[in-house]
Each structure stands twice: as C-alpha cells, then as structure tokens.
Design a protein around this motif. Structure first.
Motif, PDB file in Angstrom:
ATOM      1  N   TRP A   1       0.840  -1.197   0.000  1.00 20.77           N
ATOM      2  CA  TRP A   1       0.000   0.000   0.000  1.00 20.77           C
ATOM      3  C   TRP A   1       0.876   1.249   0.000  1.00 20.77           C
ATOM      4  O   TRP A   1       0.630   2.168  -0.776  1.00 20.77           O
ATOM      5  CB  TRP A   1      -0.916  -0.021   1.240  1.00 20.77           C
ATOM      6  CG  TRP A   1      -1.816   1.173   1.289  1.00 20.77           C
ATOM      7  CD1 TRP A   1      -3.014   1.339   0.662  1.00 20.77           C
ATOM      8  CD2 TRP A   1      -1.573   2.391   2.009  1.00 20.77           C
ATOM      9  NE1 TRP A   1      -3.534   2.580   0.955  1.00 20.77           N
ATOM     10  CE2 TRP A   1      -2.665   3.253   1.777  1.00 20.77           C
ATOM     11  CE3 TRP A   1      -0.538   2.836   2.833  1.00 20.77           C
ATOM     12  CZ2 TRP A   1      -2.755   4.517   2.331  1.00 20.77           C
ATOM     13  CZ3 TRP A   1      -0.628   4.110   3.382  1.00 20.77           C
ATOM     14  CH2 TRP A   1      -1.733   4.931   3.135  1.00 20.77           C
ATOM     15  N   TRP A   2       1.905   1.290   0.879  1.00 17.96           N
ATOM     16  CA  TRP A   2       2.807   2.438   0.908  1.00 17.96           C
ATOM     17  C   TRP A   2       3.494   2.622  -0.438  1.00 17.96           C
ATOM     18  O   TRP A   2       3.676   3.755  -0.904  1.00 17.96           O
ATOM     19  CB  TRP A   2       3.861   2.279   2.013  1.00 17.96           C
ATOM     20  CG  TRP A   2       3.334   2.605   3.382  1.00 17.96           C
ATOM     21  CD1 TRP A   2       3.069   1.727   4.371  1.00 17.96           C
ATOM     22  CD2 TRP A   2       3.009   3.885   3.894  1.00 17.96           C
ATOM     23  NE1 TRP A   2       2.590   2.395   5.474  1.00 17.96           N
ATOM     24  CE2 TRP A   2       2.544   3.716   5.209  1.00 17.96           C
ATOM     25  CE3 TRP A   2       3.066   5.184   3.363  1.00 17.96           C
ATOM     26  CZ2 TRP A   2       2.146   4.780   6.011  1.00 17.96           C
ATOM     27  CZ3 TRP A   2       2.663   6.243   4.166  1.00 17.96           C
ATOM     28  CH2 TRP A   2       2.218   6.040   5.461  1.00 17.96           C
ATOM     29  N   GLU A   3       3.864   1.519  -1.071  1.00 16.62           N
ATOM     30  CA  GLU A   3       4.502   1.571  -2.395  1.00 16.62           C
ATOM     31  C   GLU A   3       3.573   2.270  -3.395  1.00 16.62           C
ATOM     32  O   GLU A   3       3.980   3.146  -4.140  1.00 16.62           O
ATOM     33  CB  GLU A   3       4.829   0.146  -2.862  1.00 16.62           C
ATOM     34  CG  GLU A   3       5.397   0.047  -4.257  1.00 16.62           C
ATOM     35  CD  GLU A   3       6.850   0.476  -4.368  1.00 16.62           C
ATOM     36  OE1 GLU A   3       7.240   0.874  -5.496  1.00 16.62           O
ATOM     37  OE2 GLU A   3       7.606   0.418  -3.393  1.00 16.62           O
ATOM     38  N   GLN A   4       2.299   1.874  -3.409  1.00 19.97           N
ATOM     39  CA  GLN A   4       1.331   2.480  -4.327  1.00 19.97           C
ATOM     40  C   GLN A   4       1.093   3.953  -4.012  1.00 19.97           C
ATOM     41  O   GLN A   4       0.958   4.775  -4.915  1.00 19.97           O
ATOM     42  CB  GLN A   4       0.007   1.728  -4.278  1.00 19.97           C
ATOM     43  CG  GLN A   4       0.082   0.359  -4.881  1.00 19.97           C
ATOM     44  CD  GLN A   4      -1.210  -0.411  -4.737  1.00 19.97           C
ATOM     45  OE1 GLN A   4      -2.140   0.028  -4.052  1.00 19.97           O
ATOM     46  NE2 GLN A   4      -1.282  -1.570  -5.362  1.00 19.97           N
ATOM     47  N   MET A   5       1.017   4.296  -2.732  1.00 20.46           N
ATOM     48  CA  MET A   5       0.735   5.678  -2.320  1.00 20.46           C
ATOM     49  C   MET A   5       1.891   6.619  -2.620  1.00 20.46           C
ATOM     50  O   MET A   5       1.676   7.822  -2.781  1.00 20.46           O
ATOM     51  CB  MET A   5       0.399   5.747  -0.826  1.00 20.46           C
ATOM     52  CG  MET A   5      -0.886   5.062  -0.443  1.00 20.46           C
ATOM     53  SD  MET A   5      -2.339   5.804  -1.216  1.00 20.46           S
ATOM     54  CE  MET A   5      -2.773   4.553  -2.411  1.00 20.46           C
ATOM     55  N   THR A   6       3.099   6.096  -2.682  1.00 15.24           N
ATOM     56  CA  THR A   6       4.264   6.952  -2.900  1.00 15.24           C
ATOM     57  C   THR A   6       4.837   6.848  -4.313  1.00 15.24           C
ATOM     58  O   THR A   6       5.840   7.496  -4.605  1.00 15.24           O
ATOM     59  CB  THR A   6       5.374   6.648  -1.867  1.00 15.24           C
ATOM     60  OG1 THR A   6       5.746   5.266  -1.995  1.00 15.24           O
ATOM     61  CG2 THR A   6       4.895   6.929  -0.449  1.00 15.24           C
ATOM     62  N   ALA A   7       4.211   6.030  -5.156  1.00 18.16           N
ATOM     63  CA  ALA A   7       4.712   5.889  -6.541  1.00 18.16           C
ATOM     64  C   ALA A   7       4.531   7.212  -7.284  1.00 18.16           C
ATOM     65  O   ALA A   7       3.519   7.880  -7.146  1.00 18.16           O
ATOM     66  CB  ALA A   7       3.973   4.762  -7.251  1.00 18.16           C
TER      67      ALA A   7
END
Length: 84
Positions: free
Chosen positions: A77-83
């Motif tokens: 989720w963090w990966e998607q939010m910070t992409a």
C-alpha cells in the motif's frame, strides 16, 4: 520495533530502484528479491553490495504490521501511495 526474523516482506513488497547483484535494473514491487533465502533472510545483509535503501529501512508497526502477510499488504500500500 525490531525486524521479525524470517519475515522478508521488505524484500518482496517494495520496489528497489537501484541496481543490486543479479538485478541490474533493481527490483519491481511485489517481486521477491533474488537474495532472499528460503528462510526469508537477506543474503546481502552486512555486505557492501547491499543497496543503501535496504540498509536504511527501519521496521515500524505502521509499515510492518503484526505478521508477514500484513507487512506485505502494508508495504505494498505504501509503495502504491508513494509511486511517482
């Protein structure tokens, strides 16, 4: 929080944009790192070839949750939010 031994979520869920041995283009999110052992331990731990981003990762309950499955979901989720 200390890393949970044998978790390996941080070696699976996030992308790594810097080159690492055997992965010259880095590692895409959700792909298991080549250096993650069957016991979910980093084969590059303590080695100079280990990417700085890996060495700088700090376990935190908000990122790692309570077990590997939750950690993979949260880090993803963090990966998607910070992409970008």
């Amino acid at each position: 929080m200390n890393c949970r031994e044998g978790c390996g979520a941080c070696c699976i869920a996030p992308s790594i944009s810097t080159p690492l041995p055997g992965m010259p283009n880095g590692k895409p999110a959700g792909e298991r790192c080549l250096h993650l052992s069957v016991d979910y331990l980093c084969g590059l731990f303590g080695q100079p070839q280990r990417p700085a981003v890996c060495g700088e990762f700090k376990a935190d309950i908000e990122v790692c949750g309570t077990d590997r499955e939750e950690a993979i979901n949260l880090i993803g989720w963090w990966e998607q939010m910070t992409a970008a």
